[in-house]
Write a protein that holds these residues in place. Structure first.
Motif, mmCIF file in Angstrom:
data_model
loop_
_atom_site.group_PDB
_atom_site.id
_atom_site.type_symbol
_atom_site.label_atom_id
_atom_site.label_comp_id
_atom_site.label_asym_id
_atom_site.label_seq_id
_atom_site.Cartn_x
_atom_site.Cartn_y
_atom_site.Cartn_z
ATOM 1 N N PHE A 112 1.960 5.283 3.293
ATOM 2 C CA PHE A 112 1.101 6.095 2.423
ATOM 3 C C PHE A 112 1.903 6.705 1.273
ATOM 4 O O PHE A 112 1.414 6.776 0.145
ATOM 5 N N ARG A 113 3.105 7.162 1.561
ATOM 6 C CA ARG A 113 3.917 7.795 0.515
ATOM 7 C C ARG A 113 4.203 6.804 -0.610
ATOM 8 O O ARG A 113 4.073 7.128 -1.796
ATOM 9 N N GLY A 114 4.586 5.586 -0.244
ATOM 10 C CA GLY A 114 4.840 4.562 -1.260
ATOM 11 C C GLY A 114 3.592 4.214 -2.045
ATOM 12 O O GLY A 114 3.650 4.002 -3.261
ATOM 13 N N ALA A 115 2.439 4.180 -1.354
ATOM 14 C CA ALA A 115 1.186 3.850 -2.033
ATOM 15 C C ALA A 115 0.766 4.967 -2.977
ATOM 16 O O ALA A 115 0.262 4.711 -4.081
ATOM 17 N N PHE A 116 0.958 6.215 -2.566
ATOM 18 C CA PHE A 116 0.631 7.355 -3.434
ATOM 19 C C PHE A 116 1.425 7.288 -4.739
ATOM 20 O O PHE A 116 0.907 7.594 -5.820
ATOM 21 N N LEU A 117 2.690 6.894 -4.647
ATOM 22 C CA LEU A 117 3.560 6.876 -5.819
ATOM 23 C C LEU A 117 3.161 5.810 -6.829
ATOM 24 O O LEU A 117 3.584 5.858 -7.986
ATOM 25 N N PHE A 149 -3.035 -0.351 -2.513
ATOM 26 C CA PHE A 149 -1.608 -0.626 -2.413
ATOM 27 C C PHE A 149 -1.094 -0.475 -0.979
ATOM 28 O O PHE A 149 -0.084 -1.081 -0.616
ATOM 29 N N ALA A 150 -1.775 0.343 -0.186
ATOM 30 C CA ALA A 150 -1.305 0.606 1.176
ATOM 31 C C ALA A 150 -1.747 -0.447 2.174
ATOM 32 O O ALA A 150 -1.134 -0.583 3.242
ATOM 33 N N LEU A 151 -2.789 -1.214 1.853
ATOM 34 C CA LEU A 151 -3.365 -2.137 2.831
ATOM 35 C C LEU A 151 -2.365 -3.135 3.424
ATOM 36 O O LEU A 151 -2.384 -3.355 4.642
ATOM 37 N N PRO A 152 -1.491 -3.778 2.624
ATOM 38 C CA PRO A 152 -0.525 -4.701 3.260
ATOM 39 C C PRO A 152 0.350 -4.002 4.298
ATOM 40 O O PRO A 152 0.572 -4.535 5.391
ATOM 41 N N GLY A 153 0.824 -2.797 3.971
ATOM 42 C CA GLY A 153 1.628 -2.044 4.921
ATOM 43 C C GLY A 153 0.818 -1.582 6.115
ATOM 44 O O GLY A 153 1.296 -1.602 7.254
ATOM 45 N N LEU A 207 -8.071 -11.718 14.551
ATOM 46 C CA LEU A 207 -9.266 -11.013 14.098
ATOM 47 C C LEU A 207 -8.900 -9.875 13.151
ATOM 48 O O LEU A 207 -9.574 -9.645 12.141
ATOM 49 N N SER A 208 -7.815 -9.183 13.455
ATOM 50 C CA SER A 208 -7.364 -8.075 12.607
ATOM 51 C C SER A 208 -6.986 -8.568 11.218
ATOM 52 O O SER A 208 -7.289 -7.916 10.211
ATOM 53 N N ASN A 209 -6.320 -9.709 11.140
ATOM 54 C CA ASN A 209 -5.953 -10.275 9.841
ATOM 55 C C ASN A 209 -7.184 -10.581 9.001
ATOM 56 O O ASN A 209 -7.175 -10.385 7.781
ATOM 57 N N ILE A 210 -8.239 -11.056 9.655
ATOM 58 C CA ILE A 210 -9.486 -11.348 8.940
ATOM 59 C C ILE A 210 -10.095 -10.058 8.400
ATOM 60 O O ILE A 210 -10.544 -10.000 7.250
ATOM 61 N N VAL A 211 -10.097 -9.004 9.216
ATOM 62 C CA VAL A 211 -10.657 -7.712 8.796
ATOM 63 C C VAL A 211 -9.876 -7.143 7.614
ATOM 64 O O VAL A 211 -10.457 -6.676 6.625
#
Length: 228
Positions: A112-117, A149-153, A207-211
């Motif tokens: 989250f910190r990296g995505a916020f930046l 930006f946070a979704l991949p992480g 299944l998680s990867n699809i979501v």
């Protein structure tokens, strides 16, 4: 096919799903709070958040799980003894949710910190200039862009968190790993039931990867329109 253990394997699978989702929720909330504390909090909040992430990321998960599980129980025993109350035992499921959520909240914090930046300060200033309250700026400007930006992480952390639920078998929780081990002991088919447990986790991760792929498309919609 399951040598009569199909029912308990199904129950163990449901326990694993519930444990994963609740642990993810705890980790998500803790990570978001700690990331906000690191970026926007006072010096003491930054200090606490830094200590939290440093300790958690520096100690193996299995060691942390044992320390937190037994530490919670010992601390609770001291409290009940001090007030003259009957001993309260923490059930393995609650302990697993708290422990896994607390551990992986540290990893979510850095995500989250990296995505916020990555969110432009100019957009935040523009929202403020338009009269948005700090809450509106966060909800309408910062959070949607941060999530993209946070979704991949988050996807990676979720998969790791879900697989980490296998560790709770050491504290007695009847998850899919524990019941698969019991089935293997009862039938002397250890390898077979271990493969079944692995296949169940593989189905979850697929299944998680699809979501998360779908969520990526949702949070990228505005960006794609802007590029066009």
């Amino acid at each position: 096919m399951f040598y009569g253990y199909g029912g308990i394997i199904w129950q163990g699978t449901l326990v694993t799903i519930q444990l994963s989702l609740l642990s993810m929720l705890v980790a998500f909330v803790l990570g978001l709070i700690a990331a906000i504390a690191k970026l926007f909090g006072s010096k003491i909040l930054v200090w606490f958040a830094d200590i939290y992430t440093t300790i958690i990321r520096g100690i193996p998960d299995l060691v942390l799980m044992l320390v937190i599980f037994f530490g919670l129980q010992i601390g609770l025993n001291h409290v009940t003894e001090y007030f003259g109350m009957a001993q309260i035992n923490i059930d393995p499921f609650s302990a697993g949710v708290i422990t896994i959520g607390f551990i992986y909240g540290a990893y979510f914090t850095e995500t989250f910190r990296g995505a916020f930046l990555t969110v432009s300060k100019g957009q935040i200033e523009a929202g403020t200039a338009y009269g948005f309250t700090p809450r509106q700026v966060f909800q309408k400007i910062i959070f949607p862009q941060m999530m993209r930006f946070a979704l991949p992480g988050l996807s990676n952390n979720w998969l790791i968190t879900m697989k980490a639920t296998a560790l709770v078998s050491i504290i007695g929780l009847q998850d899919v790993v524990k019941v698969s081990q019991d089935a293997g002991k009862g039938t002397y088919q250890f390898f077979y039931f271990t493969v079944i447990a692995g296949a169940i986790y593989l189905a979850f991760t697929t299944l998680s990867n699809i979501v998360f792929w779908w969520l990526g498309r949702v949070y990228s919609t505005g960006k794609k329109k802007a590029e066009l």
